[in-house]
Scaffold this motif. Structure first.
Motif, PDB file in Angstrom:
ATOM      1  N   GLU A  65       9.968   4.078   5.086  1.00 24.44           N
ATOM      2  CA  GLU A  65      10.123   5.456   4.195  1.00 24.44           C
ATOM      3  C   GLU A  65      11.352   5.550   3.527  1.00 24.44           C
ATOM      4  N   GLU A  66      11.648   5.581   1.954  1.00 22.67           N
ATOM      5  CA  GLU A  66      12.134   6.185   1.662  1.00 22.67           C
ATOM      6  C   GLU A  66      13.752   7.095   1.641  1.00 22.67           C
ATOM      7  N   LEU A  67      14.337   6.578   1.521  1.00 20.02           N
ATOM      8  CA  LEU A  67      16.059   7.826   1.979  1.00 20.02           C
ATOM      9  C   LEU A  67      16.726   8.033   0.728  1.00 20.02           C
ATOM     10  N   ASP A  68      16.461   9.084   0.158  1.00 17.69           N
ATOM     11  CA  ASP A  68      16.518   9.116  -1.392  1.00 17.69           C
ATOM     12  C   ASP A  68      18.476   8.201  -1.469  1.00 17.69           C
ATOM     13  N   ASP A  69      19.052   8.731  -0.502  1.00 15.41           N
ATOM     14  CA  ASP A  69      20.586   8.080  -0.721  1.00 15.41           C
ATOM     15  C   ASP A  69      20.983   6.658   0.011  1.00 15.41           C
ATOM     16  N   GLY A  70      19.928   6.032   0.042  1.00 16.41           N
ATOM     17  CA  GLY A  70      19.497   4.696   1.338  1.00 16.41           C
ATOM     18  C   GLY A  70      19.981   3.547  -0.009  1.00 16.41           C
ATOM     19  N   GLU A  71      20.359   2.633   0.996  1.00 13.32           N
ATOM     20  CA  GLU A  71      20.548   1.023   0.472  1.00 13.32           C
ATOM     21  C   GLU A  71      19.806   0.263   0.396  1.00 13.32           C
ATOM     22  N   VAL A  72      18.212   0.480   1.228  1.00 14.91           N
ATOM     23  CA  VAL A  72      17.881  -0.446   1.567  1.00 14.91           C
ATOM     24  C   VAL A  72      16.105  -0.344   0.930  1.00 14.91           C
ATOM     25  N   SER A  73      16.275   1.317   2.005  1.00 11.05           N
ATOM     26  CA  SER A  73      14.226   1.173   1.839  1.00 11.05           C
ATOM     27  C   SER A  73      14.577   1.479   0.710  1.00 11.05           C
ATOM     28  N   PRO A  74      15.287   2.505  -0.826  1.00 16.51           N
ATOM     29  CA  PRO A  74      14.785   2.487  -1.913  1.00 16.51           C
ATOM     30  C   PRO A  74      14.488   1.033  -2.369  1.00 16.51           C
ATOM     31  N   TYR A  75      14.577   0.097  -2.136  1.00 15.22           N
ATOM     32  CA  TYR A  75      14.492  -0.985  -2.870  1.00 15.22           C
ATOM     33  C   TYR A  75      12.852  -1.916  -1.891  1.00 15.22           C
ATOM     34  N   THR A 120       0.800  -1.176  -0.092  1.00 16.90           N
ATOM     35  CA  THR A 120      -0.226   0.339  -0.269  1.00 16.90           C
ATOM     36  C   THR A 120       0.532   0.986   0.390  1.00 16.90           C
ATOM     37  N   GLN A 121       0.983   2.001  -1.072  1.00 17.42           N
ATOM     38  CA  GLN A 121       1.260   3.146  -0.974  1.00 17.42           C
ATOM     39  C   GLN A 121       0.718   4.282  -0.025  1.00 17.42           C
ATOM     40  N   GLU A 122       1.674   4.651   1.292  1.00 14.83           N
ATOM     41  CA  GLU A 122       1.462   5.470   2.686  1.00 14.83           C
ATOM     42  C   GLU A 122       1.395   6.789   2.165  1.00 14.83           C
ATOM     43  N   THR A 123       2.299   7.057   1.656  1.00 14.53           N
ATOM     44  CA  THR A 123       2.325   8.712   1.068  1.00 14.53           C
ATOM     45  C   THR A 123       3.162   8.579  -0.218  1.00 14.53           C
ATOM     46  N   ARG A 124       4.001   9.611  -0.722  1.00 14.74           N
ATOM     47  CA  ARG A 124       4.337   9.587  -1.689  1.00 14.74           C
ATOM     48  C   ARG A 124       5.681   8.472  -1.574  1.00 14.74           C
ATOM     49  N   THR A 125       6.572   8.735  -0.420  1.00 13.38           N
ATOM     50  CA  THR A 125       8.128   8.304   0.330  1.00 13.38           C
ATOM     51  C   THR A 125       7.873   7.286   0.609  1.00 13.38           C
ATOM     52  N   ALA A 126       6.405   6.537   0.756  1.00 18.32           N
ATOM     53  CA  ALA A 126       6.588   5.402   1.773  1.00 18.32           C
ATOM     54  C   ALA A 126       6.015   4.315   1.874  1.00 18.32           C
ATOM     55  N   ARG A 127       6.027   3.004   2.358  1.00 21.42           N
ATOM     56  CA  ARG A 127       4.831   1.870   1.408  1.00 21.42           C
ATOM     57  C   ARG A 127       4.427   1.381   2.173  1.00 21.42           C
TER      58      ARG A 127
END
Ligand code: FAD
Length: 246
Positions: free
Chosen positions: A71-81, A14-21
């Motif tokens: 929450e996606e961190l722009d320069d993150g290793e795991v969260s964008p995946y 579920t897309q929670e916000t623009r940057t979080a799922r």
């Protein structure tokens, strides 16, 4: 408490916000968890390289399912995946749920003050959901103070609005970048005066759960102790990062 690595299947996103799922997982053999616990997620690349990150459980489901919100961190290793690539049917290696300190006990009648910065609301939502599910068993009053950048960056907004209709839960937002249109509220970072005006009074002997980026958590806990709240009533969970203070 479960030890060792297990394979969970992703059964919903579920897309929670623009940057979080929010990822809904099924973890065979799991028989529930305590509100506030987290799991470790391990990703393994084709060359064998592994990365492990912790994620709080957001849900208060009794069986073998649980939800994580990342929450996606722009320069993150795991969260964008986890936010962009994981799909229903994928499998993830998971350890836990673990943690016996930052947990709310539904049998504890103490008033509860929850304080979240950004994604730090995740384990607090598990507590709120467990509290609502336990009602009328639990009559402990709950308050949530939630610092968000903007109205559309808050997680679980509709559900929190609904749950806050109960006299047992109140929710106060602090908007750091952008306030709701027409509200007349000026965005500002959480400060000591705003904090102390919003939280349960010292005489109520509240149990505090504070979660968010490390600097946020440490600053808020320090303000509370300086204001006379006993340190042994304040539990904190630090998500890491070297980000700014509230
Ligand atoms: C007990 C626990 C529970 C957690 N629960 C959640 C959760 O429910 N949801 C969630 O989204 N995250 C949660 N986290 C944070 C999560 O474990 C990762 O740290 C986060 O997803 C970043 O991982 P990454 O690999 O994308 O970034 P990394 O590659 O590890 O880091 C990238 C950059 O971001 C910085 N950074 C790392 N973490 C943070 C942070 N929290 N805030 C600001 N900057 C940071 C790093 O210093 C680095 O500069 C939790 C952490 C802990 C310890």
């Amino acid at each position: 408490m479960r030890t060792g690595w297990n394979v969970a299947e992703v059964i919903g996103v579920t897309q929670e916000t623009r940057t979080a799922r929010t990822l809904r997982l099924r973890l065979p053999g799991l028989t529930g968890h305590r509100p506030g616990q987290h799991v470790d997620v391990r990703l393994t690349a084709e060359d064998g390289y592994t990365a492990v990150r912790s994620y709080s459980v957001a849900s208060a489901l009794p069986g073998d399912e649980l939800e994580l919100t990342v929450e996606e961190l722009d320069d993150g290793e795991v969260s964008p995946y986890l936010v962009h690539q994981v799909a229903v049917g994928d499998q993830l290696e998971v350890r836990g749920p673990v943690g016996g300190w930052f947990v709310w006990d539904p049998a504890d009648p103490s008033p509860v003050q929850l304080i979240a910065g950004g994604s730090g609301v995740v384990p607090l939502m598990a507590m709120i959901r467990a509290h609502a599910a336990a009602s009328p068993g639990s009559t402990a009053p709950f308050r949530l103070l939630y610092s968000v950048r903007s109205p559309d960056s808050g997680y679980y907004s509709a559900e929190l609005d609904e749950l806050a209709r109960s006299p047992l839960l109140s929710v106060t937002y602090v908007y750091t970048r952008e306030a709701p249109a027409g509200s007349g509220i000026t965005p500002h970072r959480l400060d000591a005066a705003t904090l102390l005006a919003a939280v349960l009074p010292v005489d109520d002997h509240p149990a505090f759960f504070i979660c968010g980026a490390t600097a946020f958590v440490e600053t808020v806990a320090d303000w509370l102790v300086r204001a006379g709240y006993p340190a042994d009533r304040i539990k904190t969970e630090r998500y890491g990062g070297t980000g700014s203070r509230p």
